[in-house]
Scaffold this motif. Structure first.
Motif, PDB file in Angstrom:
ATOM      1  N   ALA A  41      -9.293   0.271  -0.282  1.00 51.99           N
ATOM      2  CA  ALA A  41     -10.086   1.365   0.302  1.00 51.99           C
ATOM      3  C   ALA A  41      -9.183   2.538   0.675  1.00 51.99           C
ATOM      4  N   GLU A  42      -8.008   2.236   1.227  1.00 56.34           N
ATOM      5  CA  GLU A  42      -7.071   3.300   1.593  1.00 56.34           C
ATOM      6  C   GLU A  42      -6.547   4.026   0.352  1.00 56.34           C
ATOM      7  N   LEU A  43      -6.226   3.263  -0.693  1.00 57.63           N
ATOM      8  CA  LEU A  43      -5.731   3.897  -1.924  1.00 57.63           C
ATOM      9  C   LEU A  43      -6.790   4.807  -2.533  1.00 57.63           C
ATOM     10  N   VAL A  44      -8.032   4.336  -2.546  1.00 57.41           N
ATOM     11  CA  VAL A  44      -9.110   5.157  -3.122  1.00 57.41           C
ATOM     12  C   VAL A  44      -9.263   6.457  -2.334  1.00 57.41           C
ATOM     13  N   ARG A  45      -9.131   6.361  -1.008  1.00 60.37           N
ATOM     14  CA  ARG A  45      -9.270   7.556  -0.159  1.00 60.37           C
ATOM     15  C   ARG A  45      -8.132   8.539  -0.377  1.00 60.37           C
ATOM     16  N   ARG A  46      -6.921   8.022  -0.585  1.00 60.68           N
ATOM     17  CA  ARG A  46      -5.737   8.889  -0.495  1.00 60.68           C
ATOM     18  C   ARG A  46      -5.076   9.245  -1.824  1.00 60.68           C
ATOM     19  N   VAL A  72       0.833  -1.206   0.000  1.00 59.55           N
ATOM     20  CA  VAL A  72       0.000   0.000   0.000  1.00 59.55           C
ATOM     21  C   VAL A  72       0.868   1.256   0.000  1.00 59.55           C
ATOM     22  N   ASP A  73       1.912   1.280   0.832  1.00 60.90           N
ATOM     23  CA  ASP A  73       2.759   2.485   0.910  1.00 60.90           C
ATOM     24  C   ASP A  73       3.441   2.777  -0.423  1.00 60.90           C
ATOM     25  N   GLU A  74       3.948   1.731  -1.060  1.00 63.42           N
ATOM     26  CA  GLU A  74       4.616   1.948  -2.343  1.00 63.42           C
ATOM     27  C   GLU A  74       3.604   2.355  -3.417  1.00 63.42           C
ATOM     28  N   ALA A 133      -2.242  -6.309  -4.099  1.00 65.11           N
ATOM     29  CA  ALA A 133      -2.863  -7.638  -4.200  1.00 65.11           C
ATOM     30  C   ALA A 133      -4.384  -7.519  -4.343  1.00 65.11           C
ATOM     31  N   ALA A 134      -4.928  -8.330  -5.224  1.00 66.78           N
ATOM     32  CA  ALA A 134      -6.337  -8.179  -5.617  1.00 66.78           C
ATOM     33  C   ALA A 134      -7.309  -8.316  -4.445  1.00 66.78           C
ATOM     34  N   HIS A 135      -6.942  -9.116  -3.444  1.00 68.27           N
ATOM     35  CA  HIS A 135      -7.892  -9.358  -2.355  1.00 68.27           C
ATOM     36  C   HIS A 135      -7.577  -8.562  -1.083  1.00 68.27           C
ATOM     37  N   LYS A 148     -19.176  -7.585  -5.973  1.00 73.94           N
ATOM     38  CA  LYS A 148     -20.050  -6.722  -5.142  1.00 73.94           C
ATOM     39  C   LYS A 148     -19.354  -6.353  -3.835  1.00 73.94           C
ATOM     40  N   ASP A 149     -18.762  -7.354  -3.193  1.00 70.77           N
ATOM     41  CA  ASP A 149     -18.098  -7.140  -1.916  1.00 70.77           C
ATOM     42  C   ASP A 149     -16.936  -6.150  -2.079  1.00 70.77           C
ATOM     43  N   PHE A 150     -16.165  -6.349  -3.132  1.00 73.40           N
ATOM     44  CA  PHE A 150     -15.000  -5.497  -3.395  1.00 73.40           C
ATOM     45  C   PHE A 150     -15.420  -4.045  -3.622  1.00 73.40           C
ATOM     46  N   VAL A 151     -16.380  -3.847  -4.510  1.00 80.69           N
ATOM     47  CA  VAL A 151     -16.802  -2.475  -4.845  1.00 80.69           C
ATOM     48  C   VAL A 151     -17.397  -1.796  -3.611  1.00 80.69           C
ATOM     49  N   THR A 152     -18.209  -2.532  -2.869  1.00 85.96           N
ATOM     50  CA  THR A 152     -18.869  -1.964  -1.695  1.00 85.96           C
ATOM     51  C   THR A 152     -17.852  -1.571  -0.627  1.00 85.96           C
ATOM     52  N   ARG A 153     -16.844  -2.399  -0.424  1.00 83.81           N
ATOM     53  CA  ARG A 153     -15.892  -2.158   0.667  1.00 83.81           C
ATOM     54  C   ARG A 153     -14.762  -1.216   0.296  1.00 83.81           C
TER      55      ARG A 153
END
Ligand SMILES: [Mg+2]
Length: 313
Positions: A189-194, A158-160, A181-183, A212-217
């Motif tokens: 969620a953190e990447l989308v926020r930041r 995530v940091d990289e 990693a896909a899962h 559905k689970d992925f998009v929602t979360r």
């Protein structure tokens, strides 16, 4: 999540899945009941370690049924489903990680000559500087107005991904695909926020439920289901409707006539991805892939005539 290696043995497992687990659910049934047959197959319980191969097997039979119905009707599947658009924005995949800068530039030039305007480049090199060189080389050929997507194929932490995503944003890239990693849903969620650049993902998710689970979360707004990994064209129809209800967009993972037929018929379709090196790509005009004209999932051939069978043998 157990990831089964993708190799020749994996293909044999899918073949055995078709023969032993999936085909028996369809044999003797009316092929026009493809949605019912698909949903019945998907509802079967399967061990987690076999889920990917099971969905691939369902997808193979589901695609074959739609192809059969299209050929019987003498029309492309997008017409059978009700065409929404006769062309789709397309981009060419121009740069695997093993290509050097000259090879990337040559591919960009070739794709431009074929009618593509927009491109995707693999990133995730050992250093950010190497990635920047790749993006800069492609941009020099494409010009400032072309959309340039970058795809890391799950390469980073995530940091990289945050560090590289900010750099790709400054370089004007259009989206950052599969940075981690896909899962790792929390990570996405953190990447989308930041991140200031849109994040795209979805090709490694299994089935409609996982999408559905992925998009929602995660809040990812560019969804890229792989039609074989979610259970076939019928599953893609369900995903596209669900995505459209949330005002999100979806794109194909990879090319081919099944994906292009889906994109021409389903709501909120955004981008068609394709390679072009082997000549197996649709007609492209001004950056758009033109709807296939062949029956079923054929590219361009005339309809071969109607099929007489009404039951599967
Ligand atoms: Mg990808």
């Amino acid at each position: 999540m157990i990831r089964v290696p993708r190799n020749e043995a994996s293909a044999k497992i899918v073949h055995a899945m078709v023969e032993n687990e999936v085909a028996p659910l369809f044999i003797g049934q009316d092929p026009s009941h493809v949605r019912e047959l698909h949903d019945r197959a998907v509802s079967r319980t399967v061990a987690p370690e076999s889920k990917e191969q099971f969905l691939f097997a369902i997808a193979a039979v589901d695609a074959a049924l739609w192809d059969l119905l299209g050929r019987a009707a003498g029309m492309p599947c997008h017409r059978l489903w009700g065409t929404q658009r006769d062309r789709v924005p397309a981009y060419a995949m121009v740069g695997w990680l093993n290509l050097n800068l000259d090879e990337i530039k040559a591919n960009c030039e070739r794709a431009l000559r074929l009618g593509f305007h927009n491109m995707k480049l693999k990133v995730g090199s050992s250093t950010l500087e190497a990635d920047v060189e790749r993006v800069t080389a492609a941009r020099a050929v494409l010009g400032k107005d072309a959309k340039l997507m970058v795809d890391a194929n799950e390469a980073h932490t995530v940091d990289e991904a945050l560090r590289r995503g900010r750099a790709f944003s400054e370089l004007g890239c259009f989206w950052f695909e599969e940075p981690i990693a896909a899962h790792d849903f929390d990570g996405y969620a953190e990447l989308v926020r930041r991140l200031p650049i849109p994040v795209a993902a979805g090709e490694n998710l299994l089935g409609f439920d996982e999408i559905k689970d992925f998009v929602t979360r995660t809040g990812v707004r560019i969804v890229q289901p792989e039609y074989r990994r979610v259970g076939g064209p019928t599953a893609m129809m369900q995903i596209a409707e669900w995505v459209a209800q949330r005002d999100l967009s979806w794109c194909s993972h990879g090319g081919g006539p099944v994906n292009l037929n889906l994109l021409c018929a389903l709501p909120n379709a955004a981008w068609f991805e394709t390679g072009f090196g082997d000549g197996r790509h649709p007609h492209v005009e001004q950056g758009h892939a033109l709807a296939p004209r062949g029956a079923g999932f054929a590219w361009e051939e005339p309809a071969p005539g109607s099929l007489s069978r009404s039951r599967l043998a």
